[in-house]
Design a protein around this motif. Sequence first.
Motif, short mmCIF file in Angstrom:
data_model
loop_
_atom_site.label_atom_id
_atom_site.label_comp_id
_atom_site.label_asym_id
_atom_site.label_seq_id
_atom_site.Cartn_x
_atom_site.Cartn_y
_atom_site.Cartn_z
N ARG A 147 0.84 -1.20 0.00
CA ARG A 147 0.00 0.00 0.00
C ARG A 147 0.88 1.25 0.00
O ARG A 147 2.10 1.16 -0.05
CB ARG A 147 -0.92 0.00 1.21
CG ARG A 147 -0.17 0.01 2.55
CD ARG A 147 -1.14 -0.08 3.73
NE ARG A 147 -0.48 -0.27 4.98
CZ ARG A 147 -0.01 0.71 5.76
NH1 ARG A 147 -0.14 1.96 5.39
NH2 ARG A 147 0.58 0.44 6.90
N TRP A 148 0.21 2.40 0.11
CA TRP A 148 0.92 3.67 0.27
C TRP A 148 1.27 3.85 1.74
O TRP A 148 0.45 3.61 2.62
CB TRP A 148 0.07 4.85 -0.19
CG TRP A 148 -0.33 4.76 -1.63
CD1 TRP A 148 -1.58 4.57 -2.10
CD2 TRP A 148 0.52 4.85 -2.77
NE1 TRP A 148 -1.56 4.52 -3.48
CE2 TRP A 148 -0.27 4.70 -3.91
CE3 TRP A 148 1.89 5.04 -2.93
CZ2 TRP A 148 0.24 4.72 -5.20
CZ3 TRP A 148 2.42 5.07 -4.20
CH2 TRP A 148 1.60 4.92 -5.32
N VAL B 208 5.20 4.09 -2.02
CA VAL B 208 4.53 2.81 -2.19
C VAL B 208 5.44 1.79 -1.52
O VAL B 208 6.67 1.89 -1.60
CB VAL B 208 4.26 2.48 -3.68
CG1 VAL B 208 5.53 2.32 -4.47
CG2 VAL B 208 3.39 1.24 -3.79
N GLY B 209 4.85 0.84 -0.81
CA GLY B 209 5.68 -0.11 -0.09
C GLY B 209 4.92 -1.34 0.34
O GLY B 209 3.74 -1.51 0.05
N ALA B 210 5.64 -2.20 1.04
CA ALA B 210 5.07 -3.43 1.57
C ALA B 210 5.93 -3.90 2.73
O ALA B 210 7.05 -3.43 2.92
CB ALA B 210 4.99 -4.51 0.48
N GLU B 211 5.37 -4.84 3.48
CA GLU B 211 6.10 -5.44 4.59
C GLU B 211 6.46 -6.88 4.25
O GLU B 211 5.68 -7.58 3.59
CB GLU B 211 5.23 -5.42 5.86
CG GLU B 211 4.91 -4.02 6.32
CD GLU B 211 3.94 -3.97 7.48
OE1 GLU B 211 4.00 -2.97 8.21
OE2 GLU B 211 3.12 -4.90 7.63
N LEU B 212 7.63 -7.30 4.70
CA LEU B 212 8.04 -8.69 4.62
C LEU B 212 8.18 -9.19 6.05
O LEU B 212 8.79 -8.51 6.89
CB LEU B 212 9.39 -8.85 3.91
CG LEU B 212 9.38 -8.58 2.42
CD1 LEU B 212 9.79 -7.15 2.16
CD2 LEU B 212 10.31 -9.53 1.72
N ILE B 213 7.63 -10.36 6.32
CA ILE B 213 7.71 -10.95 7.65
C ILE B 213 8.79 -12.03 7.61
O ILE B 213 8.74 -12.94 6.79
CB ILE B 213 6.35 -11.56 8.07
CG1 ILE B 213 5.23 -10.52 7.95
CG2 ILE B 213 6.44 -12.13 9.48
CD1 ILE B 213 5.44 -9.25 8.76
#
Length: 147
Positions: free
Chosen positions: A125-126, A135-140
Amino acid sequence: MQISAIRDALADAARDVVLPAGLRALTCTGYVPDAITEPHFFVADYEQTFDRAMRRALDELEFTTRVLVGRQDDRASQQLLDSMLSGSGPASLKAAIEAARGAPGEYALGGLAHDLHVMRVQGYRWYEHQGTEYVGAELIIKVIGEG
């Protein structure tokens, strides 16, 4: 496990991604930065589960990391982010980070942990960081090691 050292080692591993020609190298930090130099990968939050094995033999850390990309061109930014979130390829964060697992029988992250695994991507998401949108995302990422 020494959490600060593991955070830094995850950032070091992420630096091995190779972005397309003409783009800046990925900036990586083991902590949430005051300012972003995009594209930027950083270790944000973590959860720790103690005593996964008896007598402090094993703890489990689950790190939430984030990758943010500038919005100069919405489509190109999302394509770059997609390449970093892919499961394989030269720009894959999963491939770069999991390469730090070491050879069979070796400890991960240069001896800091028993093993690690990039489990999933979430929150595409933003993001607003210090008043700027990316704009980005998370990595677990799950890391296991001695308690």
